[in-house]
Motif scaffolding. Sequence first.
Motif, PDB file in Angstrom:
ATOM      1  N   ARG A  37     -29.980  -6.674  -0.206  1.00  0.00           N
ATOM      2  CA  ARG A  37     -30.701  -5.799   0.711  1.00  0.00           C
ATOM      3  C   ARG A  37     -31.161  -6.665   1.879  1.00  0.00           C
ATOM      4  O   ARG A  37     -31.664  -7.774   1.686  1.00  0.00           O
ATOM      5  CB  ARG A  37     -31.897  -5.160   0.000  1.00  0.00           C
ATOM      6  N   GLN A  38     -30.981  -6.145   3.073  1.00  0.00           N
ATOM      7  CA  GLN A  38     -31.376  -6.902   4.260  1.00  0.00           C
ATOM      8  C   GLN A  38     -32.191  -6.011   5.186  1.00  0.00           C
ATOM      9  O   GLN A  38     -31.688  -5.003   5.692  1.00  0.00           O
ATOM     10  CB  GLN A  38     -30.144  -7.454   4.992  1.00  0.00           C
ATOM     11  N   TYR A  39     -33.425  -6.403   5.403  1.00  0.00           N
ATOM     12  CA  TYR A  39     -34.252  -5.721   6.387  1.00  0.00           C
ATOM     13  C   TYR A  39     -33.995  -6.331   7.757  1.00  0.00           C
ATOM     14  O   TYR A  39     -33.515  -7.468   7.885  1.00  0.00           O
ATOM     15  CB  TYR A  39     -35.732  -5.839   6.014  1.00  0.00           C
ATOM     16  N   SER A  40     -34.356  -5.564   8.791  1.00  0.00           N
ATOM     17  CA  SER A  40     -34.097  -5.998  10.156  1.00  0.00           C
ATOM     18  C   SER A  40     -34.721  -7.369  10.432  1.00  0.00           C
ATOM     19  O   SER A  40     -35.876  -7.613  10.083  1.00  0.00           O
ATOM     20  CB  SER A  40     -34.648  -4.958  11.125  1.00  0.00           C
ATOM     21  N   ARG A  41     -33.953  -8.268  11.006  1.00  0.00           N
ATOM     22  CA  ARG A  41     -34.395  -9.614  11.408  1.00  0.00           C
ATOM     23  C   ARG A  41     -34.762 -10.495  10.217  1.00  0.00           C
ATOM     24  O   ARG A  41     -35.472 -11.477  10.361  1.00  0.00           O
ATOM     25  CB  ARG A  41     -35.591  -9.548  12.366  1.00  0.00           C
ATOM     26  N   LYS A  42     -34.275 -10.127   9.039  1.00  0.00           N
ATOM     27  CA  LYS A  42     -34.510 -10.931   7.850  1.00  0.00           C
ATOM     28  C   LYS A  42     -33.173 -11.355   7.253  1.00  0.00           C
ATOM     29  O   LYS A  42     -32.113 -10.858   7.634  1.00  0.00           O
ATOM     30  CB  LYS A  42     -35.295 -10.123   6.797  1.00  0.00           C
ATOM     31  N   GLY A  43     -33.223 -12.281   6.307  1.00  0.00           N
ATOM     32  CA  GLY A  43     -32.018 -12.673   5.610  1.00  0.00           C
ATOM     33  C   GLY A  43     -31.717 -11.756   4.443  1.00  0.00           C
ATOM     34  O   GLY A  43     -32.579 -10.978   4.003  1.00  0.00           O
ATOM     35  N   PRO A  44     -30.487 -11.793   3.927  1.00  0.00           N
ATOM     36  CA  PRO A  44     -30.156 -10.981   2.746  1.00  0.00           C
ATOM     37  C   PRO A  44     -30.983 -11.415   1.537  1.00  0.00           C
ATOM     38  O   PRO A  44     -31.226 -12.605   1.333  1.00  0.00           O
ATOM     39  CB  PRO A  44     -28.661 -11.276   2.525  1.00  0.00           C
ATOM     40  N   GLU A  45     -31.361 -10.443   0.735  1.00  0.00           N
ATOM     41  CA  GLU A  45     -32.154 -10.683  -0.474  1.00  0.00           C
ATOM     42  C   GLU A  45     -31.406 -10.071  -1.650  1.00  0.00           C
ATOM     43  O   GLU A  45     -31.030  -8.890  -1.599  1.00  0.00           O
ATOM     44  CB  GLU A  45     -33.518 -10.024  -0.306  1.00  0.00           C
ATOM     45  N   LEU A  46     -31.184 -10.862  -2.689  1.00  0.00           N
ATOM     46  CA  LEU A  46     -30.435 -10.365  -3.845  1.00  0.00           C
ATOM     47  C   LEU A  46     -31.197  -9.238  -4.533  1.00  0.00           C
ATOM     48  O   LEU A  46     -32.357  -9.375  -4.896  1.00  0.00           O
ATOM     49  CB  LEU A  46     -30.179 -11.493  -4.842  1.00  0.00           C
ATOM     50  N   LEU A  47     -30.489  -8.134  -4.712  1.00  0.00           N
ATOM     51  CA  LEU A  47     -31.075  -6.961  -5.355  1.00  0.00           C
ATOM     52  C   LEU A  47     -30.590  -6.819  -6.796  1.00  0.00           C
ATOM     53  O   LEU A  47     -31.373  -6.633  -7.718  1.00  0.00           O
ATOM     54  CB  LEU A  47     -30.686  -5.718  -4.555  1.00  0.00           C
ATOM     55  N   MET A  48     -29.282  -6.886  -6.969  1.00  0.00           N
ATOM     56  CA  MET A  48     -28.682  -6.703  -8.289  1.00  0.00           C
ATOM     57  C   MET A  48     -27.487  -7.641  -8.414  1.00  0.00           C
ATOM     58  O   MET A  48     -26.808  -7.930  -7.432  1.00  0.00           O
ATOM     59  CB  MET A  48     -28.174  -5.267  -8.466  1.00  0.00           C
ATOM     60  N   TYR A  49     -27.221  -8.042  -9.642  1.00  0.00           N
ATOM     61  CA  TYR A  49     -26.088  -8.931  -9.908  1.00  0.00           C
ATOM     62  C   TYR A  49     -25.439  -8.514 -11.211  1.00  0.00           C
ATOM     63  O   TYR A  49     -26.114  -8.275 -12.201  1.00  0.00           O
ATOM     64  CB  TYR A  49     -26.597 -10.370  -9.975  1.00  0.00           C
ATOM     65  N   THR A  50     -24.111  -8.430 -11.209  1.00  0.00           N
ATOM     66  CA  THR A  50     -23.361  -8.071 -12.406  1.00  0.00           C
ATOM     67  C   THR A  50     -22.207  -9.039 -12.573  1.00  0.00           C
ATOM     68  O   THR A  50     -21.523  -9.366 -11.591  1.00  0.00           O
ATOM     69  CB  THR A  50     -22.793  -6.633 -12.292  1.00  0.00           C
ATOM     70  N   TYR A  51     -22.015  -9.472 -13.785  1.00  0.00           N
ATOM     71  CA  TYR A  51     -20.855 -10.324 -14.076  1.00  0.00           C
ATOM     72  C   TYR A  51     -19.798  -9.464 -14.747  1.00  0.00           C
ATOM     73  O   TYR A  51     -20.083  -8.763 -15.714  1.00  0.00           O
ATOM     74  CB  TYR A  51     -21.231 -11.486 -14.978  1.00  0.00           C
ATOM     75  N   SER A  52     -18.575  -9.497 -14.220  1.00  0.00           N
ATOM     76  CA  SER A  52     -17.442  -8.746 -14.726  1.00  0.00           C
ATOM     77  C   SER A  52     -17.740  -7.240 -14.656  1.00  0.00           C
ATOM     78  O   SER A  52     -18.431  -6.787 -13.767  1.00  0.00           O
ATOM     79  CB  SER A  52     -17.094  -9.210 -16.134  1.00  0.00           C
ATOM     80  N   SER A  53     -17.242  -6.466 -15.587  1.00  0.00           N
ATOM     81  CA  SER A  53     -17.388  -5.015 -15.514  1.00  0.00           C
ATOM     82  C   SER A  53     -18.667  -4.525 -16.160  1.00  0.00           C
ATOM     83  O   SER A  53     -19.356  -5.261 -16.845  1.00  0.00           O
ATOM     84  CB  SER A  53     -16.196  -4.344 -16.207  1.00  0.00           C
ATOM     85  N   GLY A  54     -18.962  -3.245 -15.918  1.00  0.00           N
ATOM     86  CA  GLY A  54     -20.070  -2.630 -16.611  1.00  0.00           C
ATOM     87  C   GLY A  54     -21.161  -2.165 -15.694  1.00  0.00           C
ATOM     88  O   GLY A  54     -21.036  -2.199 -14.474  1.00  0.00           O
ATOM     89  N   ASN A  55     -22.231  -1.692 -16.318  1.00  0.00           N
ATOM     90  CA  ASN A  55     -23.384  -1.166 -15.600  1.00  0.00           C
ATOM     91  C   ASN A  55     -24.583  -2.068 -15.807  1.00  0.00           C
ATOM     92  O   ASN A  55     -24.701  -2.744 -16.830  1.00  0.00           O
ATOM     93  CB  ASN A  55     -23.741   0.234 -16.111  1.00  0.00           C
ATOM     94  N   LYS A  56     -25.469  -2.041 -14.830  1.00  0.00           N
ATOM     95  CA  LYS A  56     -26.731  -2.766 -14.963  1.00  0.00           C
ATOM     96  C   LYS A  56     -27.813  -1.951 -14.293  1.00  0.00           C
ATOM     97  O   LYS A  56     -27.612  -1.444 -13.185  1.00  0.00           O
ATOM     98  CB  LYS A  56     -26.633  -4.143 -14.310  1.00  0.00           C
TER      99      LYS A  56
END
Lengths: 112, 115
Positions: A37-56
Amino acid sequence: QKEVEQDPGPLSVPEGAIVSLNCTYSNSAFQYFMWYRQYSRKGPELLMYTYSSGNKEDGRFTAQVDKSSKYISLFIRDSQPSDSATYLCAMSPWGQDDKIIFGKGTRLHILP
Amino acid sequence: EAGVTQFPSHSVIEKGQTVTLRCDPISGHDNLYWYRRVMGKEIKFLLHFVKESKQDESGMPNNRFLAERTGGTYSTLKVQPAELEDSGVYFCASSRRTLTNTEAFFGQGTRLTVV
Protein backbone atom coordinates in the motif's frame (compact mmCIF):
# COMPACT_ATOMS: atom_id res chain seq x y z
CA GLN A 1 4.54 -9.17 -22.54
CA LYS A 2 5.04 -7.52 -19.15
CA GLU A 3 5.90 -9.81 -16.27
CA VAL A 4 3.18 -8.31 -14.09
CA GLU A 5 -0.03 -6.67 -15.29
CA GLN A 6 -2.16 -4.50 -13.03
CA ASP A 7 -5.01 -2.18 -13.94
CA PRO A 8 -3.99 1.31 -12.77
CA GLY A 9 -7.57 2.45 -12.14
CA PRO A 10 -8.60 4.72 -10.55
CA LEU A 11 -11.15 2.62 -8.73
CA SER A 12 -13.80 4.44 -6.68
CA VAL A 13 -16.12 2.57 -4.31
CA PRO A 14 -18.44 3.66 -1.51
CA GLU A 15 -17.41 3.22 2.10
CA GLY A 16 -18.26 -0.22 3.43
CA ALA A 17 -18.05 -1.95 0.06
CA ILE A 18 -15.87 -4.96 -0.69
CA VAL A 19 -12.92 -4.06 -2.87
CA SER A 20 -11.29 -6.52 -5.24
CA LEU A 21 -7.87 -5.79 -6.68
CA ASN A 22 -5.98 -8.17 -8.89
CA CYS A 23 -2.89 -8.81 -10.99
CA THR A 24 -1.85 -11.30 -13.59
CA TYR A 25 1.70 -12.43 -14.21
CA SER A 26 3.62 -14.41 -16.79
CA ASN A 27 6.70 -15.74 -14.96
CA SER A 28 6.09 -19.22 -13.55
CA ALA A 29 9.15 -18.86 -11.34
CA PHE A 30 7.44 -16.37 -9.02
CA GLN A 31 7.02 -17.91 -5.56
CA TYR A 32 6.63 -14.85 -3.33
CA PHE A 33 3.57 -12.68 -3.79
CA MET A 34 3.11 -9.37 -2.00
CA TRP A 35 0.68 -6.51 -1.82
CA TYR A 36 1.99 -3.10 -0.92
CA ARG A 37 0.00 0.00 0.00
CA GLN A 38 1.38 3.39 -0.92
CA TYR A 39 0.00 6.69 0.28
CA SER A 40 0.73 9.88 -1.62
CA ARG A 41 4.37 11.04 -1.26
CA LYS A 42 5.23 7.98 0.82
CA GLY A 43 7.09 4.77 0.12
CA PRO A 44 5.40 1.39 -0.42
CA GLU A 45 4.42 -0.41 2.78
CA LEU A 46 3.99 -4.18 2.87
CA LEU A 47 0.38 -5.10 3.48
CA MET A 48 0.18 -8.83 2.80
CA TYR A 49 2.60 -11.57 1.81
CA THR A 50 1.91 -15.07 0.51
CA TYR A 51 4.33 -17.81 -0.37
CA SER A 52 3.26 -20.03 -3.28
CA SER A 53 -0.48 -20.67 -3.69
CA GLY A 54 -3.38 -20.25 -1.34
CA ASN A 55 -5.23 -17.70 0.71
CA LYS A 56 -4.13 -15.52 3.58
CA GLU A 57 -6.33 -13.39 5.78
CA ASP A 58 -5.37 -10.48 8.01
CA GLY A 59 -8.22 -8.53 9.51
CA ARG A 60 -10.23 -6.94 6.72
CA PHE A 61 -7.69 -8.00 4.09
CA THR A 62 -7.51 -11.30 2.19
CA ALA A 63 -4.84 -12.20 -0.34
CA GLN A 64 -5.33 -15.02 -2.83
CA VAL A 65 -2.84 -16.63 -5.18
CA ASP A 66 -3.83 -18.94 -8.02
CA LYS A 67 -0.61 -20.14 -9.60
CA SER A 68 -2.40 -22.30 -12.17
CA SER A 69 -4.02 -19.18 -13.60
CA LYS A 70 -1.10 -16.86 -12.74
CA TYR A 71 -3.57 -14.58 -10.98
CA ILE A 72 -3.42 -12.90 -7.59
CA SER A 73 -6.07 -10.93 -5.75
CA LEU A 74 -6.46 -8.68 -2.75
CA PHE A 75 -9.87 -8.27 -1.14
CA ILE A 76 -10.68 -5.48 1.30
CA ARG A 77 -13.84 -5.93 3.36
CA ASP A 78 -15.75 -3.08 4.99
CA SER A 79 -13.63 -0.54 3.15
CA GLN A 80 -12.82 2.71 4.94
CA PRO A 81 -11.82 6.16 3.60
CA SER A 82 -8.41 5.54 5.20
CA ASP A 83 -7.96 2.66 2.75
CA SER A 84 -7.72 5.19 -0.07
CA ALA A 85 -4.23 4.70 -1.50
CA THR A 86 -2.37 3.06 -4.36
CA TYR A 87 -2.12 -0.72 -4.05
CA LEU A 88 0.81 -2.42 -5.73
CA CYS A 89 1.06 -6.10 -6.38
CA ALA A 90 4.61 -7.40 -6.29
CA MET A 91 6.34 -10.71 -6.87
CA SER A 92 9.71 -12.37 -6.70
CA PRO A 93 11.15 -15.79 -7.52
CA TRP A 94 13.78 -15.58 -4.80
CA GLY A 95 12.44 -13.95 -1.69
CA GLN A 96 10.08 -11.50 -0.07
CA ASP A 97 12.71 -8.79 -0.29
CA ASP A 98 14.74 -9.88 -3.30
CA LYS A 99 14.60 -8.12 -6.68
CA ILE A 100 10.90 -7.47 -6.40
CA ILE A 101 8.87 -7.11 -9.61
CA PHE A 102 6.07 -4.60 -9.17
CA GLY A 103 2.81 -4.01 -10.95
CA LYS A 104 1.95 -0.43 -11.88
CA GLY A 105 -0.39 -0.08 -8.91
CA THR A 106 -4.13 0.57 -8.69
CA ARG A 107 -5.33 3.88 -7.27
CA LEU A 108 -8.22 3.25 -4.93
CA HIS A 109 -10.64 5.88 -3.64
CA ILE A 110 -13.10 5.01 -0.88
CA LEU A 111 -15.94 7.51 -0.94
CA PRO A 112 -17.38 8.49 2.48
CA GLU B 1 12.93 2.56 15.69
CA ALA B 2 13.65 4.87 12.76
CA GLY B 3 12.58 3.66 9.34
CA VAL B 4 14.47 3.93 6.08
CA THR B 5 15.28 7.57 5.43
CA GLN B 6 16.21 9.16 2.15
CA PHE B 7 17.74 12.52 1.36
CA PRO B 8 16.83 14.79 -0.28
CA SER B 9 13.09 14.29 -0.61
CA HIS B 10 13.08 16.29 -3.83
CA SER B 11 15.82 17.44 -6.19
CA VAL B 12 15.61 19.54 -9.34
CA ILE B 13 18.75 19.68 -11.45
CA GLU B 14 19.69 20.65 -14.97
CA LYS B 15 20.61 18.14 -17.60
CA GLY B 16 24.32 17.42 -17.42
CA GLN B 17 24.64 18.11 -13.71
CA THR B 18 25.47 15.60 -11.02
CA VAL B 19 23.15 14.53 -8.25
CA THR B 20 23.78 12.28 -5.27
CA LEU B 21 20.95 10.57 -3.45
CA ARG B 22 21.42 9.15 0.01
CA CYS B 23 19.71 6.30 1.83
CA ASP B 24 20.01 5.44 5.50
CA PRO B 25 18.66 1.92 6.07
CA ILE B 26 17.15 0.63 9.25
CA SER B 27 19.92 -0.09 11.75
CA GLY B 28 21.10 -3.70 11.54
CA HIS B 29 19.73 -4.31 8.05
CA ASP B 30 22.43 -5.89 5.91
CA ASN B 31 20.39 -5.83 2.73
CA LEU B 32 19.88 -2.54 0.93
CA TYR B 33 18.05 -2.08 -2.36
CA TRP B 34 17.59 0.78 -4.79
CA TYR B 35 14.49 0.99 -6.97
CA ARG B 36 13.24 3.63 -9.38
CA ARG B 37 9.84 4.63 -10.67
CA VAL B 38 9.78 6.56 -13.90
CA MET B 39 6.52 8.41 -14.56
CA GLY B 40 3.84 6.12 -15.87
CA LYS B 41 5.90 2.99 -15.31
CA GLU B 42 6.31 0.38 -12.63
CA ILE B 43 8.76 0.58 -9.75
CA LYS B 44 11.85 -1.19 -11.05
CA PHE B 45 14.78 -2.79 -9.30
CA LEU B 46 18.17 -1.13 -9.73
CA LEU B 47 20.58 -2.94 -7.41
CA HIS B 48 21.11 -4.85 -4.18
CA PHE B 49 23.81 -4.51 -1.54
CA VAL B 50 24.63 -7.06 1.09
CA LYS B 51 26.57 -5.05 3.64
CA GLU B 52 29.10 -3.15 1.52
CA SER B 53 29.13 -5.58 -1.42
CA LYS B 54 27.06 -5.29 -4.56
CA GLN B 55 25.07 -8.52 -4.75
CA ASP B 56 23.15 -7.70 -7.92
CA GLU B 57 23.36 -4.59 -10.06
CA SER B 58 21.54 -5.97 -13.08
CA GLY B 59 18.92 -3.22 -12.97
CA MET B 60 21.30 -0.28 -13.24
CA PRO B 61 20.38 1.49 -16.48
CA ASN B 62 23.86 2.58 -17.58
CA ASN B 63 27.29 3.66 -16.38
CA ARG B 64 26.06 7.15 -15.49
CA PHE B 65 24.72 5.59 -12.30
CA LEU B 66 27.08 4.73 -9.48
CA ALA B 67 25.97 3.25 -6.18
CA GLU B 68 28.14 2.87 -3.11
CA ARG B 69 27.70 1.59 0.40
CA THR B 70 30.93 2.25 2.19
CA GLY B 71 31.17 0.56 5.56
CA GLY B 72 27.93 -1.27 4.98
CA THR B 73 25.79 1.45 6.51
CA TYR B 74 24.26 4.22 4.42
CA SER B 75 24.27 4.15 0.63
CA THR B 76 24.58 6.79 -2.05
CA LEU B 77 23.39 6.74 -5.63
CA LYS B 78 25.12 9.19 -7.90
CA VAL B 79 23.87 10.15 -11.34
CA GLN B 80 26.53 11.81 -13.48
CA PRO B 81 25.77 13.41 -15.86
CA ALA B 82 22.01 13.47 -15.40
CA GLU B 83 19.74 13.12 -18.43
CA LEU B 84 16.07 14.02 -18.82
CA GLU B 85 15.03 10.35 -18.76
CA ASP B 86 16.55 9.96 -15.30
CA SER B 87 13.62 11.87 -13.81
CA GLY B 88 11.53 9.79 -11.47
CA VAL B 89 11.20 8.69 -7.89
CA TYR B 90 14.11 6.75 -6.44
CA PHE B 91 13.26 4.41 -3.58
CA CYS B 92 15.58 2.73 -1.17
CA ALA B 93 14.61 -0.36 0.82
CA SER B 94 16.33 -2.43 3.46
CA SER B 95 15.81 -5.80 5.08
CA ARG B 96 17.25 -8.12 7.68
CA ARG B 97 16.71 -11.71 6.72
CA THR B 98 15.60 -14.14 9.39
CA LEU B 99 14.24 -17.67 9.14
CA THR B 100 10.69 -16.41 9.24
CA ASN B 101 10.73 -12.93 7.82
CA THR B 102 12.48 -11.14 5.01
CA GLU B 103 10.27 -8.08 4.70
CA ALA B 104 11.71 -5.13 2.81
CA PHE B 105 11.03 -1.71 4.30
CA PHE B 106 10.91 1.21 1.90
CA GLY B 107 11.88 4.81 2.36
CA GLN B 108 9.68 7.68 1.27
CA GLY B 109 11.64 8.14 -1.94
CA THR B 110 13.61 10.95 -3.57
CA ARG B 111 11.79 12.70 -6.38
CA LEU B 112 14.36 13.64 -9.01
CA THR B 113 13.47 16.10 -11.75
CA VAL B 114 15.98 16.74 -14.52
CA VAL B 115 15.20 19.82 -16.61
